[in-house]
Design a protein around this motif. Structure first.
Motif, short mmCIF file in Angstrom:
data_model
loop_
_atom_site.label_atom_id
_atom_site.label_comp_id
_atom_site.label_asym_id
_atom_site.label_seq_id
_atom_site.Cartn_x
_atom_site.Cartn_y
_atom_site.Cartn_z
N ILE A 91 0.87 -1.17 0.00
CA ILE A 91 0.00 0.00 0.00
C ILE A 91 0.92 1.23 0.00
N PRO A 92 0.65 2.22 -0.84
CA PRO A 92 1.51 3.40 -0.87
C PRO A 92 1.58 4.09 0.50
N GLU A 93 2.75 4.61 0.83
CA GLU A 93 3.00 5.22 2.13
C GLU A 93 2.00 6.34 2.44
N ASP A 94 1.69 7.20 1.46
CA ASP A 94 0.78 8.31 1.72
C ASP A 94 -0.63 7.81 2.04
N VAL A 95 -1.05 6.71 1.42
CA VAL A 95 -2.37 6.14 1.69
C VAL A 95 -2.42 5.59 3.11
N LEU A 96 -1.36 4.90 3.52
CA LEU A 96 -1.28 4.39 4.90
C LEU A 96 -1.33 5.53 5.91
N LEU A 97 -0.57 6.58 5.64
CA LEU A 97 -0.54 7.73 6.55
C LEU A 97 -1.94 8.34 6.67
N GLN A 98 -2.63 8.52 5.55
CA GLN A 98 -3.99 9.07 5.59
C GLN A 98 -4.91 8.19 6.43
N ALA A 99 -4.77 6.88 6.28
CA ALA A 99 -5.62 5.95 7.04
C ALA A 99 -5.37 6.10 8.54
N PHE A 100 -4.11 6.15 8.93
CA PHE A 100 -3.81 6.30 10.36
C PHE A 100 -4.27 7.66 10.88
N LYS A 107 -5.31 13.90 16.50
CA LYS A 107 -4.05 14.30 15.86
C LYS A 107 -2.87 14.26 16.84
N LYS A 108 -2.76 13.15 17.59
CA LYS A 108 -1.70 12.99 18.58
C LYS A 108 -0.40 12.49 17.95
N GLY A 109 -0.50 11.82 16.79
CA GLY A 109 0.68 11.24 16.16
C GLY A 109 0.92 9.80 16.60
N TYR A 110 0.01 9.29 17.40
CA TYR A 110 0.13 7.90 17.85
C TYR A 110 -1.26 7.35 18.14
N THR A 137 3.27 -6.36 19.80
CA THR A 137 4.58 -6.65 20.39
C THR A 137 5.68 -5.99 19.56
N ALA A 138 5.54 -6.08 18.24
CA ALA A 138 6.57 -5.54 17.36
C ALA A 138 6.56 -4.02 17.27
N PHE A 139 5.38 -3.39 17.35
CA PHE A 139 5.29 -1.97 17.02
C PHE A 139 4.94 -1.03 18.16
N THR A 140 4.63 -1.55 19.33
CA THR A 140 4.32 -0.67 20.46
C THR A 140 5.62 -0.16 21.07
N ASP A 141 5.69 1.15 21.27
CA ASP A 141 6.85 1.73 21.93
C ASP A 141 6.82 1.27 23.39
N HIS A 142 7.87 0.59 23.81
CA HIS A 142 7.86 -0.04 25.12
C HIS A 142 7.95 0.96 26.27
N ASP A 151 6.35 5.79 12.45
CA ASP A 151 7.41 4.77 12.54
C ASP A 151 6.91 3.44 11.98
N LEU A 152 5.69 3.10 12.29
CA LEU A 152 5.09 1.86 11.82
C LEU A 152 5.02 1.86 10.30
N ILE A 153 4.60 2.97 9.71
CA ILE A 153 4.49 3.07 8.25
C ILE A 153 5.85 2.85 7.60
N SER A 154 6.90 3.43 8.17
CA SER A 154 8.22 3.25 7.55
C SER A 154 8.65 1.79 7.59
N GLN A 155 8.17 1.03 8.56
CA GLN A 155 8.50 -0.39 8.64
C GLN A 155 7.60 -1.23 7.74
N LEU A 156 6.40 -0.75 7.45
CA LEU A 156 5.45 -1.50 6.62
C LEU A 156 5.68 -1.28 5.12
N THR A 157 6.33 -0.18 4.78
CA THR A 157 6.55 0.10 3.36
C THR A 157 7.98 -0.28 3.02
N ILE A 158 8.19 -0.60 1.76
CA ILE A 158 9.51 -1.04 1.33
C ILE A 158 10.00 -0.19 0.18
#
Length: 162
Positions: A91-100, A107-110, A137-142, A151-158
């Motif tokens: 999925i294109p990065e901009d589309v993922l960002l819009q969805a989130f 508009k907290k950023g998380y 487990t993989a994507f929650t900031d501990h 951050d999640l989007i950058s890991q989901l897009t290639i």
């Protein structure tokens, strides 16, 4: 003709290295075999986002005689073909960002893990609780216990030049 084959070989080799690394991350017994329930996660980790029906069709091609396991020898050529033919495109990065951003009404950023779980298990093509647990487990900031979706989007897009 030989030049074309030579230039394609490093691409195939690089793709196969990525596939093997993704597969081996779920090969808990180090026997070149993974549980079929991990196949969707492995495919997603390679930047492909098939539908559930596509995943079931793919598993039908690579599963070892309905044992519930997939061997690397069958997975590697099938997944190499998927990646080289750009099936299950990301999925294109901009589309993922819009969805989130739609989900992040304040508009907290998380997003809180509970919020994301609600959206991902109840809407559209829902994730299973097991898939959600792996993702959280993989994507929650501990430290903050939230998911920073940029951050999640950058890991989901290639990289499209993979």
């Amino acid at each position: 003709m030989a030049e074309n084959r030579q230039s394609a070989e490093p691409v195939v080799s690089d793709v196969q290295k990525k596939i093997k690394a993704a597969f081996e991350a779920f090969d808990y017994e180090s026997n070149n075999t993974v549980d079929v329930r991990e196949i969707g996660t492995i495919i997603n980790s390679l930047g492909c986002f098939p539908t559930q029906a596509d995943i079931h069709d793919f598993i039908a091609k690579v599963e070892e005689a309905h044992t519930g396991y997939v061997h690397l020898d069958k997975f590697l050529p099938a997944m190499t073909k998927v990646l080289l033919e750009h099936k299950f495109p990301p999925i294109p990065e901009d589309v993922l960002l819009q969805a989130f951003e739609v989900l992040d009404k304040e508009k907290k950023g998380y997003l809180e893990p509970e919020e994301l779980t609600k959206y991902m298990t109840q809407e559209g093509d829902p994730f299973t609780q097991e898939e959600m647990d792996e993702m959280l487990t993989a994507f929650t900031d501990h430290e903050t216990n939230v998911i920073y979706y940029k951050d999640l989007i950058s890991q989901l897009t290639i990289d499209p030049d993979m």
